[in-house]
Design an enzyme around this catalytic site. Structure first.
Site, PDB file in Angstrom:
ATOM      1  N   GLY A  69       2.974  -9.951  -2.462  1.00 13.90           N
ATOM      2  CA  GLY A  69       1.917  -9.449  -1.573  1.00 13.90           C
ATOM      3  C   GLY A  69       2.098  -8.008  -1.140  1.00 13.90           C
ATOM      4  O   GLY A  69       2.911  -7.267  -1.676  1.00 13.90           O
ATOM      5  N   HIS A  97       0.203  -3.766  -8.258  1.00 16.38           N
ATOM      6  CA  HIS A  97      -0.246  -5.170  -8.293  1.00 16.38           C
ATOM      7  C   HIS A  97      -1.659  -5.268  -8.870  1.00 16.38           C
ATOM      8  O   HIS A  97      -1.968  -6.170  -9.649  1.00 16.38           O
ATOM      9  CB  HIS A  97      -0.285  -5.755  -6.873  1.00 16.38           C
TER      10      HIS A  97
END
Ligand code: PAF
Length: 280
Positions: free
Chosen positions: A31, A37
């Site tokens: 996260g 990402h």
């Protein structure tokens, strides 16, 4: 986009999806998304019918004095970014749901995890291999996408998948960088202004080392010593954790460069330990 917090529910959904003949791509993350990402999600998106992204700060890969408690997180922000980047299911489980109280089964790949990050983070890779195996069992992916910044992690996962005959394609994605050259990392948010000014020199040193190889220096001791001198003078706020030149597949240290080689480094700044690497 669906958010699933319960591991059993994810596995049930994934098995239903696979039973319908559809394919699944998985992007495992901890996260606090940055463009690195997002590039994993963008790469994974066209590779399967359903894209699952896991967001789990895995406690078993953090040592006792590491940053588990302070690891940055913002589920709402991450959920919005995941949705924008084509994720169908965001899996964000509670640690208590991921690990039974008396969890006692570990996956480890000792050959590839003794040196580099494995030397300074002794339980790290066992935690990564175990959680990645669990995520594979829960999300049932056909393909999983990992970043090349954690090269040793990637090599370990490829070996684990090979050794255990896990039917998943492992795809890797190049490091995404700031304009300054600094490799993107969720931990960059810890860096203060003076550290941010010096951190791009990690990449500059690696490019310098690659140039030296291109100029014909192949003795790894000489290359590592030159890089050490560069870091000591250009990153005075940093302490070198390691500078290693290894084979990119099996992570064994090299004496001379006469084939594929990876230079991997870790530098501890005051507020964060940063890693980077370059293929030479
Ligand atoms: O690379 C990471 O973010 C983590 O190590 C991973 C693969 C999600 C496992 O927790």
């Amino acid at each position: 986009m669906e958010i699933i917090k319960n591991p059993e529910e994810l596995q049930k959904r994934a098995l239903e999806i696979r039973a319908q003949g559809k394919t699944i791509a998985l992007v495992p993350t901890m996260g606090y998304f940055h463009n690195g990402h997002l590039s994993l999600m963008q790469t994974a998106r066209p590779k399967a019918d359903v894209l699952i992204c896991s967001l789990f700060v895995n406690p078993t890969q953090f040592g006792p004095n590491e940053d588990l408690e302070s690891y940055p997180h913002d589920l709402d922000r991450d959920a919005a970014l995941a949705e924008k980047n084509g994720v169908d299911i965001l899996f964000a489980p509670d640690p208590a749901k991921m690990y039974h109280e008396n969890h006692s089964t570990w996956v480890s790949v000792p050959d590839l995890t003794q040196n580099l990050c494995g030397a300074s983070r002794p339980i790290h890779f066992r935690g990564v291999a175990t959680v990645v195996t669990k995520l594979f069992m829960l999300a049932q992916p056909n393909v999983a996408v990992f970043g090349q910044k954690d090269w040793q992690q990637l090599a370990m996962i490829k070996r684990m998948v090979r050794d255990l005959d896990i039917p998943i394609d492992i795809v890797s994605q190049p490091i995404v960088r700031e304009e300054s050259g600094l490799a993107l990392s969720s931990r960059n948010v810890y860096l203060k202004e003076d550290e941010l000014a010096q951190a791009p020199n990690i990449r500059k040193g690696l490019l310098r080392l690659k140039q030296q190889v291109d100029d014909g220096i192949v003795d790894c001791e000489v290359l590592k010593e030159n890089l050490k001198e560069f870091y000591n003078s250009e990153i005075p706020l940093g302490t070198i954790d390691y500078i290693e030149i290894v084979h990119p597949d099996d992570i064994t240290p090299l004496k001379k460069i006469n084939g594929p080689a990876l230079c991997a480094v870790a530098v501890k700044l005051i507020s964060a330990r940063l890693i980077d690497n370059i293929l030479v």
